[in-house]
Design a protein around this motif. Structure first.
Motif, PDB file in Angstrom:
ATOM      1  N   THR A   1     -24.721   0.154  63.265  1.00 34.81           N
ATOM      2  CA  THR A   1     -24.576   1.074  62.132  1.00 34.81           C
ATOM      3  C   THR A   1     -24.743   0.339  60.811  1.00 34.81           C
ATOM      4  OG1 THR A   1     -23.090   2.513  63.394  1.00 34.81           O
ATOM      5  CG2 THR A   1     -23.003   2.683  60.989  1.00 34.81           C
ATOM      6  N   ARG A   2     -24.129  -0.828  60.701  1.00 36.15           N
ATOM      7  CA  ARG A   2     -24.219  -1.594  59.453  1.00 36.15           C
ATOM      8  C   ARG A   2     -25.662  -2.024  59.162  1.00 36.15           C
ATOM      9  NH1 ARG A   2     -24.491  -6.812  58.811  1.00 36.15           N
ATOM     10  NH2 ARG A   2     -23.700  -7.288  60.908  1.00 36.15           N
ATOM     11  N   LEU A   3     -26.370  -2.482  60.173  1.00 28.28           N
ATOM     12  CA  LEU A   3     -27.748  -2.924  59.963  1.00 28.28           C
ATOM     13  C   LEU A   3     -28.668  -1.761  59.597  1.00 28.28           C
ATOM     14  CD1 LEU A   3     -27.950  -5.527  62.858  1.00 28.28           C
ATOM     15  CD2 LEU A   3     -28.184  -6.022  60.408  1.00 28.28           C
ATOM     16  N   ILE A   4     -28.422  -0.598  60.178  1.00 28.00           N
ATOM     17  CA  ILE A   4     -29.201   0.587  59.803  1.00 28.00           C
ATOM     18  C   ILE A   4     -28.926   0.952  58.350  1.00 28.00           C
ATOM     19  CG2 ILE A   4     -29.401   3.088  60.149  1.00 28.00           C
ATOM     20  CD1 ILE A   4     -30.964   1.517  62.193  1.00 28.00           C
ATOM     21  N   GLN A   5     -27.665   0.912  57.950  1.00 27.04           N
ATOM     22  CA  GLN A   5     -27.313   1.227  56.562  1.00 27.04           C
ATOM     23  C   GLN A   5     -27.944   0.226  55.596  1.00 27.04           C
ATOM     24  OE1 GLN A   5     -23.037   1.213  56.907  1.00 27.04           O
ATOM     25  NE2 GLN A   5     -22.934   3.415  57.383  1.00 27.04           N
ATOM     26  N   GLU A   6     -27.970  -1.050  55.984  1.00 28.17           N
ATOM     27  CA  GLU A   6     -28.598  -2.073  55.137  1.00 28.17           C
ATOM     28  C   GLU A   6     -30.101  -1.827  55.025  1.00 28.17           C
ATOM     29  OE1 GLU A   6     -27.573  -5.776  56.924  1.00 28.17           O
ATOM     30  OE2 GLU A   6     -25.490  -5.752  56.201  1.00 28.17           O
ATOM     31  N   LEU A   7     -30.726  -1.423  56.123  1.00 32.84           N
ATOM     32  CA  LEU A   7     -32.162  -1.142  56.088  1.00 32.84           C
ATOM     33  C   LEU A   7     -32.448   0.071  55.214  1.00 32.84           C
ATOM     34  CD1 LEU A   7     -35.024  -1.749  57.036  1.00 32.84           C
ATOM     35  CD2 LEU A   7     -34.566  -0.398  59.098  1.00 32.84           C
ATOM     36  N   GLU A   8     -31.612   1.087  55.307  1.00 32.55           N
ATOM     37  CA  GLU A   8     -31.783   2.275  54.456  1.00 32.55           C
ATOM     38  C   GLU A   8     -31.661   1.899  52.990  1.00 32.55           C
ATOM     39  OE1 GLU A   8     -30.338   6.050  57.153  1.00 32.55           O
ATOM     40  OE2 GLU A   8     -28.788   4.769  56.277  1.00 32.55           O
ATOM     41  N   SER A   9     -30.721   1.022  52.686  1.00 35.61           N
ATOM     42  CA  SER A   9     -30.560   0.565  51.306  1.00 35.61           C
ATOM     43  C   SER A   9     -31.796  -0.195  50.842  1.00 35.61           C
ATOM     44  CB  SER A   9     -29.317  -0.315  51.198  1.00 35.61           C
ATOM     45  OG  SER A   9     -29.177  -0.846  49.897  1.00 35.61           O
ATOM     46  N   SER A  10     -32.373  -0.979  51.764  1.00 34.39           N
ATOM     47  CA  SER A  10     -33.533  -1.784  51.413  1.00 34.39           C
ATOM     48  C   SER A  10     -34.770  -0.932  51.172  1.00 34.39           C
ATOM     49  CB  SER A  10     -33.815  -2.805  52.519  1.00 34.39           C
ATOM     50  OG  SER A  10     -34.945  -3.589  52.221  1.00 34.39           O
ATOM     51  N   VAL A  11     -35.020   0.059  52.055  1.00 34.25           N
ATOM     52  CA  VAL A  11     -36.233   0.875  51.917  1.00 34.25           C
ATOM     53  C   VAL A  11     -36.063   1.977  50.879  1.00 34.25           C
ATOM     54  CG1 VAL A  11     -36.964   0.403  54.280  1.00 34.25           C
ATOM     55  CG2 VAL A  11     -35.588   2.439  53.819  1.00 34.25           C
ATOM     56  N   GLY A  12     -34.822   2.371  50.611  1.00 35.30           N
ATOM     57  CA  GLY A  12     -34.591   3.359  49.575  1.00 35.30           C
ATOM     58  C   GLY A  12     -34.596   4.793  50.037  1.00 35.30           C
ATOM     59  N   PHE A  13     -34.561   5.019  51.347  1.00 39.10           N
ATOM     60  CA  PHE A  13     -34.485   6.401  51.838  1.00 39.10           C
ATOM     61  C   PHE A  13     -33.714   6.431  53.157  1.00 39.10           C
ATOM     62  CE2 PHE A  13     -38.766   4.760  52.960  1.00 39.10           C
ATOM     63  CZ  PHE A  13     -38.694   4.761  54.344  1.00 39.10           C
ATOM     64  N   ALA A  14     -33.192   7.628  53.465  1.00 40.09           N
ATOM     65  CA  ALA A  14     -32.419   7.804  54.701  1.00 40.09           C
ATOM     66  C   ALA A  14     -33.350   7.761  55.901  1.00 40.09           C
ATOM     67  CB  ALA A  14     -31.665   9.125  54.665  1.00 40.09           C
ATOM     68  N   LEU A  15     -32.916   7.078  56.946  1.00 39.38           N
ATOM     69  CA  LEU A  15     -33.688   6.995  58.175  1.00 39.38           C
ATOM     70  C   LEU A  15     -33.216   7.987  59.226  1.00 39.38           C
ATOM     71  CD1 LEU A  15     -33.864   3.106  58.386  1.00 39.38           C
ATOM     72  CD2 LEU A  15     -35.779   4.638  57.885  1.00 39.38           C
ATOM     73  N   PHE A  16     -31.943   8.363  59.154  1.00 43.86           N
ATOM     74  CA  PHE A  16     -31.385   9.275  60.147  1.00 43.86           C
ATOM     75  C   PHE A  16     -30.485  10.302  59.476  1.00 43.86           C
ATOM     76  CE2 PHE A  16     -32.169   5.267  62.327  1.00 43.86           C
ATOM     77  CZ  PHE A  16     -32.956   5.683  63.396  1.00 43.86           C
ATOM     78  N   ASP A  17     -30.553  11.534  59.970  1.00 46.60           N
ATOM     79  CA  ASP A  17     -29.589  12.565  59.598  1.00 46.60           C
ATOM     80  C   ASP A  17     -28.444  12.489  60.603  1.00 46.60           C
ATOM     81  OD1 ASP A  17     -31.065  13.623  57.448  1.00 46.60           O
ATOM     82  OD2 ASP A  17     -32.298  14.817  58.825  1.00 46.60           O
ATOM     83  N   ARG A  18     -27.222  12.480  60.097  1.00 49.64           N
ATOM     84  CA  ARG A  18     -26.051  12.314  60.947  1.00 49.64           C
ATOM     85  C   ARG A  18     -25.255  13.601  61.028  1.00 49.64           C
ATOM     86  NH1 ARG A  18     -27.892   7.849  58.225  1.00 49.64           N
ATOM     87  NH2 ARG A  18     -27.516   5.812  59.216  1.00 49.64           N
ATOM     88  N   ASN A  19     -24.906  13.954  62.260  1.00 45.44           N
ATOM     89  CA  ASN A  19     -24.069  15.120  62.501  1.00 45.44           C
ATOM     90  C   ASN A  19     -23.014  14.718  63.524  1.00 45.44           C
ATOM     91  OD1 ASN A  19     -22.903  17.615  62.785  1.00 45.44           O
ATOM     92  ND2 ASN A  19     -24.624  18.533  63.899  1.00 45.44           N
TER      93      ASN A  19
END
Length: 333
Positions: free
Chosen positions: A43-61
């Motif tokens: 989860t942390r690495l995905i969040q870091e990648l999203e921060s790096s690319v500047g957009f959300a990669l996954f919608d969470r429900n």
């Protein structure tokens, strides 16, 4: 094509690895198991990648996640980038051990599933390295792999127009019909387009390439099938034909490159041309093994495909324009 430099220097390979694992596994939990990491690390690495690319990669429900449209667009480039990194590491190991470099092949499914494996089986043992990588991908992706030099060469259907490519061969052969062995049409030497009247037609989906020419042949003969089933791979069409579900019109590479049970291949009474070529990045040095494999693919194609024609590689634009019309740029399987 995306370039990773656009996303900033904070992006790390491990973040991309986690992203690809989540895309492949479908959940954080499954990706964590694949990578032998904790869910919190993933989860942390995905969040870091999203921060790096500047957009959300996954919608969470809750515990469920769904890739965003941007993640889907980003996925193929991330996969290609990590594939290139893996190949670079493998190449370094080969240099260290003084082993021949792997052969990297990118081919459309029509060739990856039949003629390329047949050619590989004929390779002299002394020219075949320890590792061979064969990827079955779309024509566009195959060309991009050659241009990016993550593939030594690609086999792709036309049209292909790019100044950064060397053309090792340019070929043409007529498309064919495929029917089940117990179909009444299997008793004919040549299947007419008019035989498709009130039959189920199975063919390719891309409206700009083979499908377009099939439609033109049907219109010229004033033939209307009872049903049309389309697919993105000729192998699917052949499998459907083998069940007796309908009559398939497919390109000849799959039809003659594979040996499927309960399928009979017959020529058509109209010429629906299929064109393809073999390409590599311009000025890229190719090993003796790669050059031999390219020649084997050509010889295997000429031997197995009726109506095989080799064009002058220097006339690629002229041949494509004559077949598809000027300005054609769509890619098919």
């Amino acid at each position: 094509m995306l370039h990773f430099a656009h996303y900033g220097s904070a992006m790390e390979i491990k973040q991309l690895e986690v992203f690809l694992a989540v895309m492949s596994a479908g959940s954080i939990t499954a990706a964590a198991r694949l990578l032998d990491r904790s869910q919190s690390q993933v989860t942390r690495l995905i969040q870091e990648l999203e921060s790096s690319v500047g957009f959300a990669l996954f919608d969470r429900n809750g515990p469920r996640i769904t890739p965003t449209s941007r993640a889907v667009a980003f996925h193929s480039d991330a996969e290609r980038f990590l594939t290139g990194i893996g190949q670079l590491k493998e190449r370094a190991r080969n240099i260290l051990s003084e082993e021949p470099a792997p052969i990297e092949i990118a081919a459309i499914p029509a060739f990856a599933s039949g003629l390329v494996p047949l050619a590989l089986a004929e390779m002299p043992a002394d020219l075949l390295p320890r590792n061979v990588h064969l990827r079955s991908i779309s024509a566009e992706a195959a060309v991009q792999s050659a241009l990016a030099r993550t593939a030594d060469f690609c086999v792709a259907s036309l049209p292909v127009e790019h100044p950064g490519l060397d053309v090792h061969g340019l070929f043409q052969a007529p498309c064919v019909a495929a029917v089940a062995a117990d179909d009444p049409l299997a008793g004919k030497d040549i299947i007419s387009v008019r035989d498709l009247a009130d039959r189920c037609l199975i063919t390719m989906a891309n409206p700009f390439r083979l499908r377009r020419r099939v439609n033109q042949a049907l219109q010229a003969a004033d033939v209307r099938p009872s049903r049309v089933v389309d697919t993105n791979a000729a192998l699917n069409a052949l499998q459907l034909a083998s069940t007796g579900f309908g009559v398939s019109i497919v390109e000849p590479a799959t039809a003659y490159g594979l040996q499927l049970k309960n399928v009979e291949i017959r020529p058509l009474d109209v010429d629906i041309p299929f064109l393809w070529g073999i390409f590599s990045a311009a000025s890229k040095p190719l090993s003796e093994g790669v050059l031999e494999l390219i020649q084997l693919i050509i010889r295997m194609s000429a031997a197995r495909i009726p109506g095989f024609v080799a064009h002058d590689p220097g006339h690629i634009e002229r041949v494509a324009d004559a077949t598809f019309g000027a300005g054609a740029n769509a890619q098919e399987q």
